[in-house]
Design an enzyme around this catalytic site. Structure first.
Site, short mmCIF file in Angstrom:
data_model
loop_
_atom_site.label_atom_id
_atom_site.label_comp_id
_atom_site.label_asym_id
_atom_site.label_seq_id
_atom_site.Cartn_x
_atom_site.Cartn_y
_atom_site.Cartn_z
N GLY A 14 -15.24 -125.29 11.15
CA GLY A 14 -15.03 -124.68 9.82
C GLY A 14 -13.99 -123.58 9.86
O GLY A 14 -14.13 -122.56 9.20
N ALA A 17 -8.55 -125.58 9.52
CA ALA A 17 -8.41 -127.04 9.56
C ALA A 17 -9.63 -127.71 8.93
O ALA A 17 -9.50 -128.65 8.13
CB ALA A 17 -8.24 -127.52 11.00
N SER A 40 -20.09 -123.28 13.62
CA SER A 40 -21.00 -122.40 14.32
C SER A 40 -20.51 -120.96 14.24
O SER A 40 -19.44 -120.63 14.75
CB SER A 40 -21.06 -122.82 15.79
OG SER A 40 -21.63 -121.80 16.55
N VAL A 48 -6.57 -116.24 13.52
CA VAL A 48 -5.15 -115.97 13.24
C VAL A 48 -4.63 -117.12 12.38
O VAL A 48 -5.37 -118.05 12.08
CB VAL A 48 -4.32 -115.85 14.55
CG1 VAL A 48 -4.48 -114.50 15.18
CG2 VAL A 48 -4.68 -116.96 15.52
N ALA A 51 0.64 -116.89 8.23
CA ALA A 51 1.95 -117.08 7.60
C ALA A 51 2.14 -118.58 7.38
O ALA A 51 1.77 -119.39 8.22
CB ALA A 51 3.05 -116.53 8.48
N LYS A 79 6.30 -115.04 0.65
CA LYS A 79 7.16 -115.15 1.83
C LYS A 79 8.38 -116.00 1.49
O LYS A 79 8.24 -117.15 1.07
CB LYS A 79 6.35 -115.79 2.98
CG LYS A 79 7.17 -116.09 4.21
CD LYS A 79 6.30 -116.70 5.32
CE LYS A 79 7.15 -117.17 6.49
NZ LYS A 79 6.38 -117.94 7.49
N LEU A 334 -5.95 -127.25 15.54
CA LEU A 334 -5.61 -126.90 16.93
C LEU A 334 -6.11 -127.95 17.93
O LEU A 334 -5.56 -128.07 19.03
CB LEU A 334 -6.20 -125.52 17.26
CG LEU A 334 -5.60 -124.37 16.45
CD1 LEU A 334 -6.37 -123.07 16.68
CD2 LEU A 334 -4.12 -124.16 16.78
N THR A 345 4.08 -123.42 11.53
CA THR A 345 3.99 -124.85 11.23
C THR A 345 2.58 -125.43 11.36
O THR A 345 2.35 -126.57 10.95
CB THR A 345 4.92 -125.64 12.17
OG1 THR A 345 4.79 -125.13 13.50
CG2 THR A 345 6.36 -125.52 11.73
N ILE A 347 -0.48 -124.68 10.00
CA ILE A 347 -1.25 -124.98 8.78
C ILE A 347 -0.58 -126.14 8.05
O ILE A 347 -1.24 -127.01 7.49
CB ILE A 347 -1.40 -123.72 7.90
CG1 ILE A 347 -2.24 -122.68 8.66
CG2 ILE A 347 -2.05 -124.06 6.56
CD1 ILE A 347 -2.35 -121.33 7.98
C1 LIG Z 1 -1.59 -116.65 18.10
C2 LIG Z 1 -1.62 -117.63 16.99
C3 LIG Z 1 -0.96 -117.35 15.80
C4 LIG Z 1 -0.95 -118.30 14.78
N1 LIG Z 1 -0.25 -118.04 13.63
C5 LIG Z 1 -0.12 -119.02 12.70
C6 LIG Z 1 0.64 -118.83 11.53
O1 LIG Z 1 1.17 -117.75 11.28
N2 LIG Z 1 0.76 -119.85 10.67
C7 LIG Z 1 0.17 -121.06 10.88
O2 LIG Z 1 0.36 -121.99 10.10
N3 LIG Z 1 -0.62 -121.24 11.95
C8 LIG Z 1 -0.78 -120.27 12.87
N4 LIG Z 1 -1.57 -120.47 13.95
C9 LIG Z 1 -2.38 -121.67 14.01
C10 LIG Z 1 -3.60 -121.50 13.10
O3 LIG Z 1 -4.32 -120.36 13.50
C11 LIG Z 1 -4.49 -122.74 13.17
O4 LIG Z 1 -3.73 -123.88 12.94
C12 LIG Z 1 -5.56 -122.66 12.12
O5 LIG Z 1 -6.24 -121.45 12.16
C13 LIG Z 1 -6.54 -123.80 12.29
O6 LIG Z 1 -7.39 -123.59 13.36
P1 LIG Z 1 -8.57 -124.62 13.55
O7 LIG Z 1 -9.34 -124.70 12.29
O8 LIG Z 1 -8.02 -125.87 14.11
O9 LIG Z 1 -9.44 -123.96 14.72
P2 LIG Z 1 -10.46 -122.71 14.68
O10 LIG Z 1 -10.09 -121.67 13.71
O11 LIG Z 1 -10.61 -122.30 16.11
O12 LIG Z 1 -11.83 -123.33 14.19
C14 LIG Z 1 -12.65 -124.09 15.04
C15 LIG Z 1 -13.98 -124.32 14.38
O13 LIG Z 1 -14.75 -125.18 15.20
C16 LIG Z 1 -16.06 -124.66 15.31
N5 LIG Z 1 -16.64 -125.10 16.55
C17 LIG Z 1 -16.06 -125.17 17.78
N6 LIG Z 1 -16.97 -125.62 18.70
C18 LIG Z 1 -18.11 -125.85 18.03
C19 LIG Z 1 -19.40 -126.31 18.41
N7 LIG Z 1 -19.70 -126.59 19.68
N8 LIG Z 1 -20.33 -126.43 17.46
C20 LIG Z 1 -20.07 -126.13 16.17
N9 LIG Z 1 -18.88 -125.68 15.76
C21 LIG Z 1 -17.92 -125.54 16.67
C22 LIG Z 1 -15.86 -123.14 15.25
O14 LIG Z 1 -17.07 -122.49 14.88
C23 LIG Z 1 -14.81 -123.04 14.18
O15 LIG Z 1 -15.44 -123.09 12.91
C24 LIG Z 1 -1.63 -119.53 14.95
C25 LIG Z 1 -2.33 -119.77 16.13
C26 LIG Z 1 -2.32 -118.85 17.15
C27 LIG Z 1 -3.07 -119.14 18.41
#
Ligand SMILES: Cc1cc2nc3c(=O)[nH]c(=O)nc-3n(C[C@H](O)[C@H](O)[C@H](O)COP(=O)(O)OP(=O)(O)OC[C@H]3O[C@@H](n4cnc5c(N)ncnc54)[C@H](O)[C@@H]3O)c2cc1C
Length: 502
Positions: A14, A17, A40, A48, A51, A79, A334, A345, A347
């Protein structure tokens, strides 16, 4: 996939993504398909990702989000591009703006006329003809679709926002549209022994959540795609060597800038993202070339306000999954790969991949061709973005640190080398179908970092020397007139989407 219809989609994760996926699926798939999201609180999100690039406006429109309400809820700002300082060489600065520079004329890109004018002695730089750059210099913003009666496009913009508030905002929409949210820690995943598909996930409290189709939004963990299905990862760190980041918020500045700052440091770069309530800061660097404590000191000594909170240390490997869709599971966010945040890029990739998935969404049979086509398109988009990012590191004159010497002399992919060679001769560029970045983006980064073509396209000679000079000076005055009536960025926010900060 067996021959049963797909009735239940389970999203694992959650973060941004997970909630973008849930909001889009519940909006666009038929109501006969249910969407369940598991997250979770004990793990949390990456925290993070603040942008964005202009494509996000399409996502918001598709989801039916009102722009002012969304910005108010996420403490967002506008932006117009990214300012890159110290990338080509120390002391340099240029802006990768979100708009075209100048005006293309008679099937020829503006920079070709600028190159011709330069060969005749023009000393103005390319951005003197950029609407966006002029708005940035004057700290102005407005929703300007067109410039007056001309065919010149107006301000193309994206947003900065608070990542946590953005997820919360999307969650509201997704739940309103019917997403079921389950809070729980997934401990196990069970596969169907015959098909190899994911059957269900098991939570720490023993609850079993079954599904017909799974979306892995579990972040860097890659809980389903990697841990359960064993899909590998292509490591691109030889081209994109940054593998660590430290993020910390600081007090907001008195003026809200309508752009992101990217300041190159000795082994990476630092971001500044202006929000209504704070500035987001981070230092992205290579752990092979810089110690963590030095990286933290560099970040803390380069804040433009008092730090708020503790630093968040993150580790990553740049690269992508060998396959993004495997069996009945698609990795989005991710878990699918990460190429570092330099051009915001990630998001965008979430949104483009969920759109692709919806377009190729399988019915009730095993549809291998969908999977192949999806993987082909996503691989191509990843690789084109990868090349664009490598360009920033490789096209440098910097040799003042081991990191920059490495970047300047590293071998780059042939796809990028060919592009740079073609451009350096006569300023020509071709856009591939899955390339997120338009020619104007490539031109700005190449020229901004010192890759100036040797000559211009002969078609520019269809205008006489006088006509070229007049054409480009007309563009400059049209732009100045268009910017003059716009309000400043802060005023625009105050009038349209000020957050309730008490
Ligand atoms: C340093 C940094 C800077 C960034 N800056 C930018 C930016 O400026 N612009 C941009 O477009 N993107 C940026 N990104 C990328 C952006 O942060 C991600 O693409 C975005 O936040 C999506 O992350 P996610 O949802 O894939 O993962 P996460 O935010 O890590 O979410 C993972 C989810 O999975 C759940 N989960 C994991 N394991 C379990 C489990 N065992 N049981 C239940 N739930 C679980 C967690 O609770 C969480 O809800 C950046 C990334 C980094 C590392």
């Amino acid at each position: 996939m067996s021959n049963t219809p797909i009735r239940k989609v389970v999203i694992v994760g959650g973060g941004t993504a997970g909630w973008i996926s849930a909001a889009a699926l519940t909006k666009l798939l038929p109501s006969t398909i249910s969407v369940t999201l598991i997250e979770s609180d004990s793990i949390g999100t990456v925290g993070v990702g603040e942008a964005t690039i202009p494509q996000i406006r399409r996502l918001n429109a598709m989801l039916g989000l009102d722009e002012n309400t969304f910005l108010k809820a996420t403490y967002g700002t506008f932006k117009l591009g990214i300012e890159f300082s110290n990338w080509g060489q120390i002391g340099d600065s240029y802006i990768h703006t979100f708009g075209d520079v100048g005006l293309n004329l008679a099937n020829l890109q503006f920079h070709q006329y600028w190159l011709k004018a330069r060969s005749l002695g023009l000393t103005k730089n390319l951005w003197d003809f950029s609407l966006h750059k002029q708005a940035i210099d004057q700290n102005k913003f407005g929703r300007l679709d067109h410039i007056g009666q001309t065919s010149m496009t107006g301000l193309s913009y994206a947003f900065h926002f608070d990542a946590g508030l953005y997820s919360a905002h999307l969650r509201q929409h997704a739940e309103k549209n019917g997403t079921t949210r389950i809070e729980g820690l997934i401990q196990d995943t069970l596969l169907d022994e015959t098909t190899g598909n994911i059957k269900c996930v098991k939570l720490q409290n023993g609850e079993i959540i079954e599904g017909d189709f799974f979306i892995d939004c579990s972040g860097f963990r890659g809980l389903l795609i990697e841990k359960s299905l064993g899909i590998g990862y292509q490591d691109w760190s030889k081209w994109l060597p940054c593998n660590r980041a430290i993020a910390i918020p600081s007090e907001r500045t008195s003026t809200l800038l309508p752009y992101t700052k990217s300041i190159a440091q000795s082994a990476g770069w630092q971001w500044r993202i202006p929000l209504q309530h704070r500035t987001g800061n981070g230092h992205v660097y290579s752990g092979e070339f810089l110690d963590d404590d030095v990286a933290l000191n560099t970040l803390l000594s380069n804040l433009d306000g008092e730090p708020l909170g503790d630093p968040n240390h993150l580790k990553f490997s740049t690269g992508r999954r060998d396959a993004f869709w495997h069996k009945n599971c698609v990795a989005i966010g991710l878990s699918s790969g990460f190429m570092e945040p330099l051009e915001s890029t990630s998001i965008h990739l979430i949104q483009s991949n969920i759109s692709r998935l919806i377009e190729l969404f399988p019915s009730n049979t095993q549809e291998d061709t969908n999977i192949r086509e999806y993987n082909r398109q996503v691989s191509e988009e990843f690789e084109l973005i990868r090349d664009f990012l490598i360009l920033h590191y490789h096209q440098t004159q910097r040799e003042d640190s081991e990191f920059w010497r490495y970047c300047k002399h590293m071998q780059i992919p042939d796809t990028l080398k060919d592009k740079m060679d073609l451009f350096s001769q006569s300023g020509r560029l071709y856009k591939k179908s899955e390339d997120l970045f338009k020619e104007s983006s490539w031109v700005q980064v190449m020229i901004g970092q010192g890759l100036i073509p040797d000559t211009y396209h002969p078609m520019a000679d269809r205008l006489s020397n006088e006509q070229v000079s007049k054409f480009i000076s007309d563009i400059q005055s049209i732009i100045s007139q268009a910017i003059a009536p716009l309000p400043d960025h802060d005023t625009f926010i105050q009038n349209h989407c000020a957050a309730d900060l008490q």
